[in-house]
Design a protein around this motif. Sequence first.
Motif, PDB file in Angstrom:
ATOM      1  N   ALA A   1       0.844  -1.207   0.000  1.00 27.36           N
ATOM      2  CA  ALA A   1       0.000   0.000   0.000  1.00 27.36           C
ATOM      3  C   ALA A   1       0.871   1.245   0.000  1.00 27.36           C
ATOM      4  O   ALA A   1       0.618   2.199  -0.754  1.00 27.36           O
ATOM      5  CB  ALA A   1      -0.937  -0.004   1.213  1.00 27.36           C
ATOM      6  N   GLY A   2       1.932   1.231   0.805  1.00 27.38           N
ATOM      7  CA  GLY A   2       2.848   2.372   0.854  1.00 27.38           C
ATOM      8  C   GLY A   2       3.499   2.617  -0.494  1.00 27.38           C
ATOM      9  O   GLY A   2       3.592   3.752  -0.969  1.00 27.38           O
TER      10      GLY A   2
ATOM     11  N   LEU B   1      -1.649   3.909  12.700  1.00 31.14           N
ATOM     12  CA  LEU B   1      -2.014   4.528  11.432  1.00 31.14           C
ATOM     13  C   LEU B   1      -3.280   5.380  11.556  1.00 31.14           C
ATOM     14  O   LEU B   1      -3.966   5.632  10.562  1.00 31.14           O
ATOM     15  CB  LEU B   1      -2.169   3.457  10.345  1.00 31.14           C
ATOM     16  N   LEU B   2      -3.550   5.866  12.770  1.00 30.56           N
ATOM     17  CA  LEU B   2      -4.618   6.831  13.028  1.00 30.56           C
ATOM     18  C   LEU B   2      -5.962   6.383  12.473  1.00 30.56           C
ATOM     19  O   LEU B   2      -6.725   7.164  11.922  1.00 30.56           O
ATOM     20  CB  LEU B   2      -4.260   8.202  12.439  1.00 30.56           C
ATOM     21  N   GLY B   3      -6.237   5.080  12.599  1.00 34.64           N
ATOM     22  CA  GLY B   3      -7.506   4.554  12.094  1.00 34.64           C
ATOM     23  C   GLY B   3      -8.303   3.889  13.188  1.00 34.64           C
ATOM     24  O   GLY B   3      -7.903   3.836  14.350  1.00 34.64           O
TER      25      GLY B   3
ATOM     26  N   GLY C   1       2.589   7.706   9.835  1.00 30.70           N
ATOM     27  CA  GLY C   1       2.805   9.084   9.389  1.00 30.70           C
ATOM     28  C   GLY C   1       2.730   9.216   7.883  1.00 30.70           C
ATOM     29  O   GLY C   1       2.800  10.318   7.355  1.00 30.70           O
ATOM     30  N   TYR C   2       2.601   8.072   7.162  1.00 33.22           N
ATOM     31  CA  TYR C   2       2.530   8.150   5.697  1.00 33.22           C
ATOM     32  C   TYR C   2       1.106   7.962   5.200  1.00 33.22           C
ATOM     33  O   TYR C   2       0.628   8.706   4.374  1.00 33.22           O
ATOM     34  CB  TYR C   2       3.475   7.138   5.069  1.00 33.22           C
ATOM     35  N   PHE C   3       0.436   6.933   5.700  1.00 30.47           N
ATOM     36  CA  PHE C   3      -0.982   6.806   5.363  1.00 30.47           C
ATOM     37  C   PHE C   3      -1.789   6.379   6.581  1.00 30.47           C
ATOM     38  O   PHE C   3      -1.256   5.846   7.548  1.00 30.47           O
ATOM     39  CB  PHE C   3      -1.223   5.883   4.156  1.00 30.47           C
ATOM     40  N   GLN C   4      -3.087   6.679   6.530  1.00 28.80           N
ATOM     41  CA  GLN C   4      -3.999   6.268   7.593  1.00 28.80           C
ATOM     42  C   GLN C   4      -4.658   4.959   7.187  1.00 28.80           C
ATOM     43  O   GLN C   4      -4.825   4.681   5.999  1.00 28.80           O
ATOM     44  CB  GLN C   4      -5.071   7.332   7.813  1.00 28.80           C
TER      45      GLN C   4
END
Lengths: 428, 376
Positions: free
Chosen positions: A138-139, A202-204, A177-180
């Motif tokens: 994904a990254g 991942l802030l989810g 810090g790159y994707f949620q």
Amino acid sequence: MAEFAATVYQNEFLPDGGTDVNAIVTVTCSGAGTAGAAGAVGSGAVGEIIIVDTSGSMGHETMESAKEGAQAALAEILDGTRFAIIAGTETATLAFPPVQAGPALAVMDASTREQAAGAIAGFRAAGGTAIGSWLDLAGTVFASVPEVTQRHAILLTDGENGEQPAVLDAAITRATGYFQCDCRGAGTDWKVEELRRVATALLGSVDIIGSPDEMREQFRAMMQTAMARGVADAQLRVWSPQGAQVLFVRQVAPTVEDLTDRRVEVNALTGGYPTGAWGDESRDYHVAVRLPAKAVGQEQLAARVQVALGDDVAAQGLVKATWSNDSELTAKIDKQVAHYTGQTELASMIQEGLAAKAAGDDATATTKLGRAVQLAAETGNEEATTRLKKVVDVDDEKEGTVRLKKAVDKADEMALDTASTKTTRIKK
Amino acid sequence: MNVTSLTCPSCGTPAEGDSNFCEECGAALGASPPPDGAPRVLVTEAAADEPSPIDDLGSGPISRATSQTYAPAPPAAGIPACASCGGEVGPDGYCEQCGVKALSPRDHFREQPAPWVAGVCDKGIRHSRNEDAMALSASPDGSGAARRAVLVVLDGVSNTDDSQVGSLAGARAALGALVVPLPVGMGTPEGRLAAATRAMSAAVDAANAQVESAAPADAANPASATFCAAVLEGDTLTYANVGDSRIYWLPDGGEGVQLSVDDSAAQDQIEAGVPRLEAETSAQAHAITKWLGRDSQGHEPRVGQMSITEPGWVLVCSDGLWNYASEPAALAQQVAAAATTDPAALALALTDFANASGGQDNITVALARVSPAPAP
């Protein structure tokens, strides 16, 4: 144009010699618009990736409902959004767009939507589970289109990760810090702790999809929320005076997330904490600062709590400290602070209680879950009370006297665990 | 000082619309012009009768505009640095460094009209606002025979309405009255003192007019204030006071002397034989017997003059300082401890001393550094 507002709830009065200041800061965002809309804050392109577990453990029914879920999410992605579909087994496969090199995110339109739907329909369950490799792909996919700056993924799995913990941790670190990423576990064979680790970093969100028929609705809701986030990225900043110590910074609503260790230095006195993308919503933060005590009658600022979009401060709340020898003033604990202190303890009591129960330590589990029942009642968290009652029999809610249920549905226990961090707001 | 209805009499900010109070400092606008006997008239008379030795024009009345060769310090521009740590103060009013609440420009201000004259006016610790005020002016050069400094301190009485407005407007009005050279009368010591007394009385009248107009007409406790001024012209120090703010002369290494005599219950007791320490710490110690304001029973100042020949400090201060060092020797000890000849540094040091001692009242410290007389 999105607008932020910060409201502070605290008792600013400290007794003579008092040092610790607690405050709840409610940050509200309005007028966020939709993700990627022209003029949106941090206006870059939006990228969405749907990651579906296609391992052999999925079984026919779960696989079919996962496909339905993915299709429902696909339907919510707005035209013009960059997107991709990843099929996950012991390796990760880019199921759509069908490219070998170059930009790996397609632009959503009627045609790509139909092609992607076709790719999802072709999923076959086979192989293992390697969540770390899915995150890495994904990254890589996000990175293939540099103009995409608001990156969000949905990840569905049904089983325990097959990788070494260190392998998954390293992948989480790379993605942080790159994707949620919002995570969902289907059935009861996955590990709540494992997926929570991914989602928290991942802030989810993390949740259980207990029965296949919930799949469609959960996927639709996740993608709808993501598409309504017109603010790509906001940072919570906490300034504290020289000589002070920030004890902790926690998000306490809608869920409890400890942000303390995620501090990045903005300057010597200011720390930045990631909050990810924002839609029209409101989140509460609990900030605690320890100050050197001052003379009675002195007033000072204990913290500036700010929301920053890039380098711009969009809102600021002031946390104050005033030393007083009036015990009427200093003895009061702010209602909001008390409420969220209880809710935070509730979350850890549930998690620790379930961990003890899983480890066979019934005595500790009974004590902790009993305390959880008590806290849920005290803070009016009815959802937690309902979920707790599926795991324990309550003798006395007020005293927190409970007995562990003999037979517990695994899904109920996992639902209690995933929902443990969800908080209720105080009735104002 | 003639007041037009278009500018604030206190801070000079242009007034807008029909407002009754200044948007900038809160002073009452349209305050009554100075009463008869205000400085302009006095100066014209004195100069016409008797050319002032300082009047280098040598002919005709001295007009205010030409005699004022140096301006009072303008109000500080922008947000001053944090008084606690020296850090930058944020737009939210708190220090960016230490978080201490920035004092408003009214709660803490400093003036230094010339390198040899400076003052600090500070809220102190216990009071919620600063009702003290000061206004200073000085010639650029503090060493020559043409040197001139004016130090005015008013202490607004804390249980009265709007005394923080009245004291500041009053101090500035008094400075305006004293910024022209003092008349010297017939030139004899007696004539000189009599002429100086008239000038000081006029300055008190000018200040009183501002104090009276500070509070609304129906105020239950109209503003009141003390008055204290020192004017150094060459070697001659003229001083005047109403109430219990004080003037000290503190020669370097020598015996200091309190020049002003308080109008206070404590002073009455001292004169009746009660020891100073006992009188000044009694319950009624701070009751003043004379003041400026609408409910005053008269505000004639006590005026005196002395000739200064040694190097040292002229100190004009409010009781926020002398509460903690009343005897000249005690003040001299604090001055010696500060070990500086910079008046700004010493004013801060004495303010810090008063705050460190409790800061029970507003603190004003105004200083002129008198350097050794130049060789003839």
